[in-house]
Design a protein around this motif. Sequence first.
Motif: not given
Length: 487
Positions: A40-59, A249-256
Amino acid sequence: MNVTLIVFVVLYLLGTLALGVWAGTRIKTTKDFAIAGRSLPLIMVITTTFATWFGAETVMGIPAQFVQGGLGSIVEDPFGAGTCLILVGLFFAVRLYRQNLLTIGDFYRKRFGKGIEVFCSSAIILSYLGWVAAQITALGLVFSVLTHGAMSQSTGMIVGTIAVLVYVVIGGFLAVAWTDFIQMIVLVLGLTAIAIYSSTLAGGADKVFAMATSKDLWNFWPAPTFKDVSFFLAAGLTMMLGSIPQQDVFQRVTSARTAETARSGAVIGGASYILFAFVPMFVVSCAVVVMGQSALDIARDDYQRLLPTFVLTKMPLVMQIFFFGALLSAIKSTSSATLLAPSTSFVENILKNLRPRMTDREQLLATRWTIVVFTCLVLTYAIVMKGTPIYDLVSSAYQVTLVGAFVPLFVGLYWRRATTQGAIVSIVCGVGTWILFFPEVTSLGDDFPGQLAGLIAAFAGMFAGSLAPQWFRNRHDPHHRAESMLA
């Protein structure tokens, strides 16, 4: 019932399913399925990492907590959760990426042996129950609200879960990453549009900020007493540190693609999460200004419905489409990864210890079946726990990993003298102390938070368990002492 709105939601769900099927055609190995082939390129790592926590409880959860208790009541999330991702980027991402591991459990095996691997992986898997259940609960609520009760919340849970399950089983983390990328764009644009329109309804942002100031909602720090400070600190550390040893979290950083991309993506994603979490808080604050006491009554009695009620009763169709598109994006982005992560850990770190001769093809098939089984279990748990607030389901999820898995990971990465014995003592002391503070066991938890006591005990156990045998050998073996000094 607004048929047009429901049609847009159905089309959006079908679009993400199609994207998952497309991603599935690119899956060849377990590595592709679990960590997107580290491509994954940087922009996708950012979006998928951002999405780690941005779920139902955030909204829905965090904003309602904010309008009732101010910033101090949400130290755990978003502040603790977002800081977790920043810490992962600064101190963990590069070191873990360079070890070329498939799961976080592989680190425990490599550093401390199979026993620690199995225990920590089991703790990590267990911690996902509350987190995934929160997302499934929110999916059920969304479908129930959209159909004005024609679809029950339980039925909505089943329908929403199936919609997520299909593309995760077919496309794995590659599907998760691509859908996260699209869904985060929809989420950011949708919530931004909602925030602007909400501000207009409230008569301007200045009135919203004035309301927050009048109710003392900007107050962040606790009262300066030992008890209040300790519980405040424990709340922040639960997700800040307890979420670090997590497979998603591990999956998101090691998918880069590179270690530097993993580091930058986690830091930017974490900072972006903290900042953008204020948008739904602003929208709910607008709802309080517009709806008055009725909004606070909903926040107190059934806060999960406050934001959907505000949008459906005060906004035109186009804003409703923006909102439910953003809400579904938030829920699906989080639930997809949290279905995949524990299933991958189970197969890699538990099942493979029982069947060590599995081929890669068999492991890939086992992972897909595990996702289905885990999803059924969590769906059942979510239905049984229906009525439990989303924020509570999430905030209680990571105490076990805080007291049982964080210290072996952190100390194992940064202290060469850490031993397997130290890891065992750390886990026993951390988990044992945490359990000792349960209200069913003692009343100690009334005066001091159990998870903080467990964390302190885990650190003490790691150092004592690692150093005591070495000290004992040095005392009784001069030759070993001389070798230790040279080392």
